[in-house]
Structure formats: C-alpha cells, structure tokens
Write a protein that holds these residues in place. Sequence first.
Motif, short mmCIF file in Angstrom:
data_model
loop_
_atom_site.label_atom_id
_atom_site.label_comp_id
_atom_site.label_asym_id
_atom_site.label_seq_id
_atom_site.Cartn_x
_atom_site.Cartn_y
_atom_site.Cartn_z
N ASP A 45 0.96 3.84 -2.87
CA ASP A 45 0.68 5.46 -2.77
C ASP A 45 2.03 6.36 -3.37
OD1 ASP A 45 -1.91 4.76 -1.36
OD2 ASP A 45 -0.98 5.35 0.79
N ALA A 103 -4.87 -1.30 -5.01
CA ALA A 103 -3.65 -1.29 -2.94
C ALA A 103 -5.08 -2.59 -3.12
CB ALA A 103 -4.09 -0.38 -2.83
N PRO A 151 -2.42 3.89 -6.20
CA PRO A 151 -3.21 3.46 -5.17
C PRO A 151 -4.96 2.22 -5.04
CG PRO A 151 -4.05 5.90 -5.26
CD PRO A 151 -2.96 5.35 -5.51
N ALA A 209 0.70 -1.31 -0.39
CA ALA A 209 -0.04 0.21 0.04
C ALA A 209 0.58 1.45 -0.08
CB ALA A 209 -0.99 0.04 0.85
#
Length: 152
Positions: A44, A52, A49, A40
């Motif tokens: 990011d 994820a 994201p 994650a």
Amino acid sequence: MPRILATPRTGGRVPPPPRPHRYELAPDDRTPGRVRGWIAGLLDDWRLPHLADDLALIATELTTNALRHGGTTALATLSLTAPDRGPRTIRLEVRDSGPGFDPRECIPATDASGTGESCGGRGLLLVAALSSRWGALDTGAGQLVWAELTVD
C-alpha cells in the motif's frame, strides 16, 4: 489510520526505490498471517496493492517452509528495485537455518508417484506459478529462498 505519503518533487525523474524492509519471523503458527499484513502494508505504501494477493500467498509458503524446516527464528526481506531500464521488481527473501534443498527437485511436472509433490506439498509449485522468478541459495548457515514479481 492510514499513513499518507507525500509525493516527492523529482523534476520528472522517478524517485529512488524504498529501502529494503526486514521482518523477523517468530517460530509460531501466527507468523504467516502477520507477514501477510506486513506485506500488504508495504505494498500500500509503495502504491502496489494489486500485487498483495499473489505476494501474500508466496510469503505464506516461504515463511511456513522456513519455520517448519529451519525450526528457529527466520528473517524475511522485501525490496522494490527500480532500474533505469526495464520493469520494476518486488523481491521477497526468506532466510532460515534449515538444511536447504535443491529447488530443481521440488518443481517437476510430476514426481515418481505422479502427484507433483516430491517436496512434501504444492507450496513451491504455487511459488513457481505466481512469481516471475524464484530460487534458493545455500548461505553456509542455512538457506535463503527468494521470489520475484515483476511490477506492471
């Protein structure tokens, strides 16, 4: 506090992909959760994201299998490829010292019992459903299982 990454000035060119990142997988029950957090954070940083959830599930399955069947420390590698043409790809690899398997035997529509669980569970069925491509390679000292996601 989240890190803020500067956007490089590239004169209209796409910046090169980030280097591959590696994570040593300790053989304990907390490792899959740690791997999800690691992934994650990288997604990011890479401004991806939205991938994820799927990648966390794939990573959980591959990590759990590596630790269960390898029985020792394993290694995960996450990379982003950005070819001049075609879509970018996220690739997760998990290398372990386990005996290996033939992935074609783990993804039938159903096995002889009709359950689709010929390899002991539904984890690799999920990996196949969520990834763009996946596979396994014999490394001579174990195996490497990989999965790729195409970046939208």
